[in-house]
Design a protein around this motif. Structure first.
Motif, mmCIF file in Angstrom:
data_model
loop_
_atom_site.group_PDB
_atom_site.id
_atom_site.type_symbol
_atom_site.label_atom_id
_atom_site.label_comp_id
_atom_site.label_asym_id
_atom_site.label_seq_id
_atom_site.Cartn_x
_atom_site.Cartn_y
_atom_site.Cartn_z
ATOM 1 N N LEU A 1 0.828 -1.208 0.000
ATOM 2 C CA LEU A 1 0.000 0.000 0.000
ATOM 3 C C LEU A 1 0.861 1.256 0.000
ATOM 4 C CD1 LEU A 1 -2.503 -1.274 2.626
ATOM 5 C CD2 LEU A 1 -3.065 -0.769 0.262
ATOM 6 N N GLN B 1 -9.067 3.535 -3.161
ATOM 7 C CA GLN B 1 -9.605 3.030 -1.911
ATOM 8 C C GLN B 1 -8.762 3.532 -0.742
ATOM 9 O OE1 GLN B 1 -9.684 -1.233 -2.738
ATOM 10 N NE2 GLN B 1 -11.917 -1.162 -2.789
ATOM 11 N N PHE C 1 -7.063 3.001 2.809
ATOM 12 C CA PHE C 1 -6.582 1.965 3.719
ATOM 13 C C PHE C 1 -6.907 2.390 5.156
ATOM 14 C CE2 PHE C 1 -2.964 0.127 6.243
ATOM 15 C CZ PHE C 1 -3.497 -1.150 6.281
ATOM 16 N N LYS D 1 -9.498 -2.060 3.296
ATOM 17 C CA LYS D 1 -9.671 -0.925 2.395
ATOM 18 C C LYS D 1 -11.151 -0.611 2.234
ATOM 19 C CE LYS D 1 -5.615 -1.507 -0.601
ATOM 20 N NZ LYS D 1 -5.194 -1.755 -2.016
#
Length: 565
Positions: free
Chosen positions: A54, A491, A493, A552
């Protein structure tokens, strides 16, 4: 302040609304068991979770679509049913996927001191709608909508009550001084209408609050209405309000000739209250139902015999001519932290007055804007995000009733900001009612378990707002309103730190493809209420007995998570 009138004359034309426009971790984490879940997505029977990259040193769990790997064999006692992970929609194809700062939410076991109760959410209608035969238990579509709001309040008032609403228990003719027109007809309402309404309230498990006509000064007639309503509706009648927005009488042709004042309102309020008390002493008076805060304290201080409830109306974006840009009904204003913060500030101001007097505080009439016709916020998915966040903010602060102003008129041609509308030809349609985007925002809140708000700290996440509830069974519900742009934002996290070690974690979600999307807001993929708690899917990457959960969330969503310990 302008008012949203849900009558036909305020309808928009069909064309008047325009859309707005690092490295991977090498270690695998093993799970000691598989936790049961239920829901709408494909079964994933994996017991090994692979972290996702990520751009952050903190490893993330896999998305629901990640490939499963075989787990080491477990003893029979440790093996549960297959896990069904929630599969949320991803960003639209071709999205720029602008990165969103990770969201961190720390939920404390300490309580805020306020609660979310069943019956907090509601719908407001015009008083003349009481004459509509569709307000009946025979109307299955309307019964369904009420049940989706879970014990809601139907409020009847609006601009019509002081202009075109005539109560009679004897069937007398409407007096000549009641003025209407083809699209704003005068309606007479009597005991038979209340009897029919009761069937709807019982079928939909709803309650009601009524407004009596103050525009045509007649305390005796108002008292007769409340007497009949109390006898017919019983404990489903929560309160009665004297007049609708009396602070606006001098601006909207109700009492222009007399120069209506706050002092005159208090005198007339006392006359009405005393007449009502003589025939229905157990019915509380709620008020003043104004959009001007200067009227709140005088109502609270008014010497009337009934129990009182403080009410105010609130349409945050109601500068209809663009003179105050921050109050104009634009998409940029609607999806902004300023919108959230200013709403909370106004709600807190009313609560301060109510609490000082020991009174409940309600918002019986609200919406994004009171401006007539369409604007770029009308009917949009963004209004669903706003509705959920507005209602949760109000409830967490301590407001106990919130109702979106609405109409029984048609979806096409009727008031575009109405939360519900009828199929069929304009204006009255066929009575088959459906919910719009903002209705589904309320439905997400109504679907929460009754509980006590918990203190939390949150940081990051871009335009996101978080809430937590301690439920009666000891579980924790967390709501994240992710208002980031669903067409552009990646998205988010989320790292969620809980006050306990959960053995199950489930999820339901409201979503839509863009801020401006109309008639495309869904809950769990369908235009209906959230799935029952027992049938919800597991949070993607749920970590068994871990106080820290990571996952997410897609932008433009309202997500409800429930964790049992």
């Amino acid at each position: 302040m302008a008012r949203f009138d849900s009558s036909p004359g305020k309808a928009d034309s069909p064309d008047s609304a325009k859309p707005a426009s690092a490295g991977k971790s090498a270690e695998k984490r093993k799970r000691s068991r598989i936790v049961a879940g239920a829901g709408i997505t494909a079964v994933v029977a994996a017991a090994v979770l692979i972290p996702l990259s990520l751009g952050s040193p903190t490893p993330a769990p896999p998305a629901a679509s990640s490939p499963a790997q075989s787990a080491p064999a477990l003893a029979p006692a440790e093996v549960g049913p297959p896990v069904t992970y929630y599969k949320q929609p991803g960003p639209p194809a071709g999205s720029p996927l602008e990165k969103v700062e990770p969201l961190k939410v720390d939920v404390s076991s300490d309580l805020v001191g306020t609660s979310l109760n069943k019956g907090t959410m509601g719908i407001s209608l015009e008083a003349t709608d009481l004459a509509d035969p569709d307000l009946s238990s025979d109307n299955a579509s309307l019964v369904k909508l009420l049940k989706e709001l879970d014990q809601p309040v139907l409020r009847f008032g609006g601009n019509a009550v002081d202009r075109r609403f005539f109560w009679t228990s004897t069937g007398e003719a409407v007096p000549a001084d009641y003025k209407g027109d083809e699209t704003h007809p005068v309606k007479a309402v009597g005991p038979a209408d209340l009897t029919r309404l009761k069937t709807l309230l019982e079928a939909g498990d709803a309650k009601v609050t009524l407004t009596v006509d103050l525009g045509h000064y007649n305390p005796a007639r108002a008292a007769d209405m409340v007497k009949n309503a109390s006898q017919i509706l019983g404990d489903r009648l929560l309160s009665v309000t004297v007049g609708n927005e009396p602070n606006g009488f001098v601006f909207n042709d109700v009492k222009t000739g007399s120069g209506y004042s706050l002092e005159q309102y208090i005198r007339e309020l006392k006359d009405y209250a005393n007449a009502i008390y003589a025939v229905a002493p157990n019915v509380p008076i709620s008020g003043p139902g104004t959009f001007d805060s200067k009227w709140w304290q005088p109502f609270v201080d008014a010497d009337i015999p009934q129990k009182k409830i403080l009410t105010f109306h609130h349409y945050p974006l109601s500068d209809c001519d663009g003179k105050v840009p921050q109050d104009s009904p634009t998409m940029a204003n609607l999806v902004s932290r300023t919108m959230h913060d200013r709403a909370a500030e106004y709600q807190n101001a009313a609560l301060a007055v109510g609490r000082a007097a020991g009174l409940e505080t309600w918002i019986p009439e609200t919406g994004v804007s009171a401006c007539p016709g369409s604007n770029e916020t009308s009917r949009t998915h963004a209004s669903a995000l706003w509705a959920a966040d507005y209602a949760l903010t109000a409830a967490q602060l301590g407001i106990t009733r919130v109702s979106l102003h609405s109409s029984l008129l048609t979806c096409k041609g009727g008031p575009p900001l109405s939360a519900v509308c009828s199929a069929g030809a304009y204006p009255y349609g066929n009575g088959k009612m459906s919910g719009r985007a903002n209705f589904f925002g309320l439905s997400m809140v109504a679907g929460l378990e009754a509980g006590k708000f918990m203190k939390l700290n949150s940081s990051g996440g871009g335009l996101a707002f978080s809430y937590a509830l301690q439920n009666a069974d000891g579980s924790t519900s967390v709501v994240i309103v992710n208002e980031n742009d669903p067409e552009k934002a990646a998205q988010t996290f989320v790292t969620l730190n809980l006050p306990g070690k959960p053995v199950t974690g489930t999820m339901t979600q409201l979503s839509g493809p863009s801020y401006s999307a109309e008639d495309q807001t869904v809950i769990d993929g369908a235009k209906t209420e959230p799935k029952p708690l027992a049938k919800r899917a597991t949070v993607p990457g749920f970590a068994y007995k871990s106080q820290t959960q990571q996952f997410k969330l897609t932008a433009g969503t309202v997500t409800v998570l429930n964790f049992k310990y």
